[in-house]
Structure formats: structure tokens, C-alpha cells
Motif scaffolding. Structure first.
Motif, PDB file in Angstrom:
ATOM      1  N   GLU A   1       0.851  -1.187   0.000  1.00 40.17           N
ATOM      2  CA  GLU A   1       0.000   0.000   0.000  1.00 40.17           C
ATOM      3  C   GLU A   1       0.882   1.230   0.000  1.00 40.17           C
ATOM      4  O   GLU A   1       2.102   1.139   0.190  1.00 40.17           O
ATOM      5  N   ASN A   2       0.278   2.380  -0.230  1.00 39.71           N
ATOM      6  CA  ASN A   2       1.023   3.633  -0.273  1.00 39.71           C
ATOM      7  C   ASN A   2       1.075   4.262   1.111  1.00 39.71           C
ATOM      8  O   ASN A   2       0.040   4.653   1.660  1.00 39.71           O
TER       9      ASN A   2
ATOM     10  N   CYS B   1       5.408   2.260  -1.572  1.00 37.88           N
ATOM     11  CA  CYS B   1       4.386   2.593  -2.554  1.00 37.88           C
ATOM     12  C   CYS B   1       4.133   1.480  -3.561  1.00 37.88           C
ATOM     13  O   CYS B   1       4.920   0.537  -3.707  1.00 37.88           O
TER      14      CYS B   1
ATOM     15  N   ASP C   1       1.766   2.258  -9.402  1.00 41.98           N
ATOM     16  CA  ASP C   1       0.642   2.680 -10.236  1.00 41.98           C
ATOM     17  C   ASP C   1       0.250   4.113  -9.903  1.00 41.98           C
ATOM     18  O   ASP C   1       0.878   4.785  -9.069  1.00 41.98           O
ATOM     19  N   GLU C   2      -0.780   4.607 -10.548  1.00 43.53           N
ATOM     20  CA  GLU C   2      -1.203   6.001 -10.424  1.00 43.53           C
ATOM     21  C   GLU C   2      -1.532   6.388  -8.987  1.00 43.53           C
ATOM     22  O   GLU C   2      -1.371   7.550  -8.586  1.00 43.53           O
ATOM     23  N   SER C   3      -1.980   5.427  -8.186  1.00 42.94           N
ATOM     24  CA  SER C   3      -2.362   5.745  -6.809  1.00 42.94           C
ATOM     25  C   SER C   3      -1.195   6.324  -6.020  1.00 42.94           C
ATOM     26  O   SER C   3      -1.385   7.164  -5.130  1.00 42.94           O
TER      27      SER C   3
ATOM     28  N   ARG D   1      -1.029  10.037  -6.647  1.00 46.90           N
ATOM     29  CA  ARG D   1      -2.087  10.783  -5.969  1.00 46.90           C
ATOM     30  C   ARG D   1      -1.813  10.929  -4.467  1.00 46.90           C
ATOM     31  O   ARG D   1      -2.056  11.991  -3.877  1.00 46.90           O
ATOM     32  N   VAL D   2      -1.306   9.878  -3.845  1.00 43.84           N
ATOM     33  CA  VAL D   2      -0.994   9.950  -2.418  1.00 43.84           C
ATOM     34  C   VAL D   2       0.108  10.968  -2.155  1.00 43.84           C
ATOM     35  O   VAL D   2       0.019  11.785  -1.225  1.00 43.84           O
TER      36      VAL D   2
END
Length: 281
Positions: free
Chosen positions: A214-215, A264, A267-269, A272-273
Motif C-alpha cells: 500500500e502507499n 508505494c 501505479d497512479e495511486s 495521488r498519495v
């Protein structure tokens, strides 16, 4: 006498040579007409004999010091003879730096800078080369640093695709102070990324990456930042003076920069984070 100057990391390095110095694709981007901060005389001919105590000896470099002058011999691999051959000697510590070159071919800027030891030259100006991907976003420098194969190139590419960023260098950046602010500059070396631009910008943040499920992002304390950064810069660990100068430069960076650890996803997430954490969106 030919004089060619290169501005790298806001430091202008002039090469004075009686012979023409050829231009390579990357180094030609960094040519400058500005006054030199460091002038180096390039001498074609026999290499001077070593003097003093041996400080380092490996296949590519041998370093001697007599207490005043330092002699750094540089070698290349001669494939036709299947051996390493010395082709240059940098003599530093005197009134003017000199580089003696004894090489059968033409002189090229890349070859000369390899013999000069660019990280050592920049360290004299309290600037270091950081192993990172340098992304320009919102007029600031975002630096992604990590061990090999962890994903700094992946995160840089994601920012170019989803975060309105542009990659300045895919593998290295010069980092140091300019007018009281921390800056990052491109460098004429980019590893296998192939991306190298002559550009500088104030540092927004330095991101120390790790892979995760997860980020998760966390701002580091200056002490934590120092510990994370010292292993990501280029300096001679065998040289106590260079090690001290490198530590001072990293202290400056850790004090002035926002340094984060970022576990992280690829990907794009992740973009954004980090955008939310840095208030870039």
C-alpha cells in the motif's frame, strides 16, 4: 589553446587544452560561456611518475599523495589487449589542476571528465551527486531515490504520465545550495535511462522509496534523512577528507529539504498519495 567550459551543478569547469576536445551528445548540452569556477589544464603526453603514499589501488584507479599534491591515475579496459591500461593522471592540490592524458585516440569531453572524477570536483563546492530520478513538477524538483531495482524510474515515469511532471534525469542529480535554497541540477550522465537534460530547480522534496502493498508516506527527521541519504550519494569512502565533506553536504541537505520515506505501489495511486502529502494538487 582551446578553452571549453561546462556548467554542471551550477559549477563552471573550464578545460584548457592545446588539442581539440571532441563533443559527446550529453556533455555538449552543458557547454557554457560563463566565467570558470575551476580551471583545469589538459596536457597531452607522458603521465607523470607517482609520488608519495598509495591511497587507493584498483583496476580503474590508483591514487597517491605526497602531502601536497595528489596523483590520480585512471585506466580503461583495452579489449584488443585484454587488459587495463592507464590513460590519464589528474594532479590536484597545486595552483592549477592538471590532467595529463596519454591516449592514442582523439580527446573527448566524456573521457576527460571520467578521468577528472566529477563527483570529487563538485564536492569542493559542497555539492553532491545523488542517485535518483529527477522530475520537474510545478517549477520544483522532485527527487526519487532508492536502491537498484526498487522503482525510482517507475515512480518518475508515473509522475510524467499522471502528475504533469517532466523527467530531467533518470539516474542522477547534482544537489546543493544556491542563494540560501536547496537546488537540484541535471548532470551529463544518466545510466541506462537515456534521459539527461541541462536544467535546475529548487528542491520540493526528496523521496526515499521502498516497495509495499500500500502507499504509506512519512516525513523523516533530519537525523533519519541523513541516514537515508548518505548511502545514496557518490563520494570516496576511502578518503577521510572527502567523506567529511560529503557528510557536511548531506547534513545541509537533510536540514534544508523535506525528505520522506515512501512505501508505494507501482501505479497512479502512488502519484495521488504523494501529491496530497506535498500539496501539489
Amino acid at each position: 589553446m582551446q578553452t571549453k567550459a561546462y556548467k554542471i551543478g551550477d559549477c563552471v569547469i573550464a578545460l584548457e587544452s592545446s588539442e581539440k576536445i571532441g563533443d559527446s551528445r550529453l556533455y555538449s548540452k552543458f557547454l557554457s560561456e560563463e566565467k570558470a569556477d575551476i580551471a583545469i589544464k589538459v596536457v597531452r603526453g607522458a603521465l607523470p611518475p607517482a609520488e608519495g603514499r598509495l591511497l587507493l589501488c584498483n583496476k580503474l584507479r590508483k591514487v597517491y599523495s605526497n602531502g601536497i599534491l595528489r596523483y590520480t591515475y585512471c585506466s580503461y579496459f583495452n579489449s584488443s589487449k585484454d587488459c587495463y591500461a592507464e590513460f590519464a593522471c589528474r594532479v590536484s592540490g597545486g595552483e592549477q589542476e592538471k590532467l595529463f592524458v596519454n591516449y592514442p585516440g582523439e580527446l573527448w569531453d566524456k573521457m576527460i571528465f571520467e578521468a577528472l572524477d566529477l563527483p570529487d570536483l563538485l564536492l569542493k563546492s559542497r555539492k553532491v551527486i545523488l542517485h535518483c530520478s529527477f522530475v520537474h513538477v510545478n517549477k520544483k524538483a522532485l527527487l526519487f531515490s532508492a536502491d537498484k531495482q526498487v522503482g525510482k524510474s517507475t515512480q518518475a515515469a508515473l509522475w510524467e504520465k499522471f502528475g504533469a511532471g517532466k523527467i530531467v534525469n533518470g539516474d542522477r542529480a547534482v544537489v546543493g545550495e544556491k542563494n540560501g535554497r536547496l537546488f537540484a541540477w541535471g548532470i551529463p550522465f544518466c545510466g541506462t535511462s537515456g534521459i539527461s537534460e541541462n536544467f535546475g530547480a529548487p528542491v520540493e522534496a526528496i523521496i526515499l522509496l521502498s516497495q509495499g502493498d500500500e502507499n504509506t508516506v512519512r516525513l523523516l527527521s533530519p537525523v533519519e534523512a541523513f541516514k537515508g541519504l548518505i548511502g545514496k550519494i557518490t563520494y570516496h569512502q576511502w578518503d577521510m577528507k572527502a567523506a567529511g565533506a560529503a557528510a557536511d553536504a548531506v547534513c545541509l541537505i537533510a536540514d534544508k529539504a523535506k525528505v520522506y520515506c515512501f512505501s508505494c505501489l507501482p501505479d497512479e495511486s502512488a502519484v495521488r498519495v504523494l501529491e496530497k502529502e506535498l500539496c501539489l494538487k
